[in-house]
Design a protein around this motif. Structure first.
Motif, PDB file in Angstrom:
ATOM      1  N   LEU A 250       0.831  -1.202   0.000  1.00  0.00           N
ATOM      2  CA  LEU A 250       0.000   0.000   0.000  1.00  0.00           C
ATOM      3  C   LEU A 250       0.866   1.252   0.000  1.00  0.00           C
ATOM      4  O   LEU A 250       0.584   2.209  -0.728  1.00  0.00           O
ATOM      5  N   ILE A 251       1.922   1.277   0.822  1.00  0.00           N
ATOM      6  CA  ILE A 251       2.809   2.447   0.868  1.00  0.00           C
ATOM      7  C   ILE A 251       3.415   2.703  -0.504  1.00  0.00           C
ATOM      8  O   ILE A 251       3.445   3.839  -0.991  1.00  0.00           O
ATOM      9  N   SER A 252       3.888   1.643  -1.147  1.00  0.00           N
ATOM     10  CA  SER A 252       4.506   1.776  -2.466  1.00  0.00           C
ATOM     11  C   SER A 252       3.508   2.283  -3.501  1.00  0.00           C
ATOM     12  O   SER A 252       3.797   3.218  -4.261  1.00  0.00           O
ATOM     13  N   ASN A 253       2.307   1.698  -3.529  1.00  0.00           N
ATOM     14  CA  ASN A 253       1.287   2.108  -4.503  1.00  0.00           C
ATOM     15  C   ASN A 253       0.807   3.536  -4.261  1.00  0.00           C
ATOM     16  O   ASN A 253       0.557   4.290  -5.209  1.00  0.00           O
ATOM     17  N   ALA A 254       0.670   3.907  -2.969  1.00  0.00           N
ATOM     18  CA  ALA A 254       0.226   5.266  -2.642  1.00  0.00           C
ATOM     19  C   ALA A 254       1.263   6.295  -3.077  1.00  0.00           C
ATOM     20  O   ALA A 254       0.923   7.347  -3.630  1.00  0.00           O
ATOM     21  N   LYS A 255       2.539   6.004  -2.863  1.00  0.00           N
ATOM     22  CA  LYS A 255       3.597   6.936  -3.262  1.00  0.00           C
ATOM     23  C   LYS A 255       3.585   7.159  -4.762  1.00  0.00           C
ATOM     24  O   LYS A 255       3.663   8.296  -5.238  1.00  0.00           O
TER      25      LYS A 255
END
Length: 302
Positions: A250-255
């Motif tokens: 999620l962190i990677s996709n949100a960034k």
């Protein structure tokens, strides 16, 4: 919902107003004067009239559309654009799609919608098996902020975000192989690196009947006081791949999404953008119903 079905159902101002009234009738209308929730509908005035005190409430009153000069059709088209894709649209893109001359009303409308979505997300807490980690998101910063800021943690141009992900363990009956499936997510922008702020985030975001998996950060020392069990592992590539799999995804996709769509976001608005992103991720299986959920959020999100 694709653009053809949306246009067929909401092609006029009248159709949008009628749908909005239908959804508002379902949610209920409360009188600002006496608090009564029993009203007449005055068709010629497009207003509700309280049966107790006769106070009138317009269709927009008490919703995020109150005091807005933009039409219901413009609001509905904006809600459609914000819900139709996983990545979303910037306010500038929405202005171009709507063919509006002024940017400021569009910016205000989009941020009101993001705030209403945020309030919807605040109403629930996560429980079960929860992965938790933090990520640094790039935000806009002035030259003065850059010159005064320190290096490393807390550097200018970065905001720390705590992300929590519900992880559901699945087991293949035939092979016995175990895997995990992502449930709901929450994201909270942190202003400090203190354990106190982490504790407050945990208390407001997670149910007490929760097992939390995290790394051995010193900010996490008191998490066990707020949940059923806190399991820590030393940060490693394997921990990221297995134990904290979904929260890191999620962190990677949100960034990537925020950087590609909005470039650099001001730090004080980052939470709103994250709320909109997480809102859609949590409702990724809603399909066409996602649009209706955004309409309901616009009614209740004041």
């Amino acid at each position: 919902m694709n653009i053809f079905s949306f246009t067929a159902e909401f092609g006029s101002e009248e159709e949008c107003r009628l749908h909005f009234k239908q959804e508002r009738d379902t949610q209920g209308v409360f009188c600002k004067k006496c608090g009564c929730n029993d009203h007449y509908w005055l068709k010629n005035k497009w207003s509700y009239q309280c049966k107790a005190c006769k106070f009138r409430t317009s269709l927009r009153s008490g919703t995020i559309m109150e005091n807005s000069n933009l039409s219901f059709l413009i609001w509905y088209r904006t809600m459609f654009l914000m819900s139709v894709t996983k990545k979303g649209f910037s306010a500038k893109d929405i202005q171009r799609q709507l063919g509006l001359k002024r940017y400021e009303p569009v910016w205000s409308m989009v941020h009101k919608l993001r705030k209403s979505i945020a309030k919807s997300g605040e109403r629930y807490t996560l429980e079960g098996m929860i992965e938790m980690d933090e990520g640094y998101f790039t935000v806009a910063s002035t030259d003065i902020e850059k010159s005064q800021a320190k290096r490393g943690r807390g550097a200018a141009g970065e905001k720390n975000v705590a992300v929590m992900a519900k992880s559901v363990i699945l087991e293949d009956i035939e092979t016995g192989k175990k895997s995990s499936q992502a449930g709901y997510f929450k994201a909270k922008v942190l202003n400090t690196h203190s354990s106190k702020e982490i504790d407050d985030t945990i208390e407001s975001s997670l149910d007490k009947r929760t097992i939390v998996f995290s790394n051995k950060s010193t900010s996490y020392v008191d998490i066990s006081d707020y949940v059923e069990l806190h399991v820590t592992e030393k940060s490693s590539e394997q921990t990221t791949k297995d134990t904290l799999k979904w929260v890191r995804i999620l962190i990677s996709n949100a960034k990537i999404t925020l950087l590609c769509n909005y470039h650099k976001i001001k730090g004080n608005y980052l939470q709103l953008y994250l709320n909109a992103f997480v809102y859609k991720v949590n409702r990724r299986y809603f399909g066409e119903k996602l649009f209706d959920r955004v309409v309901i959020a616009s009614i209740n999100g004041v």
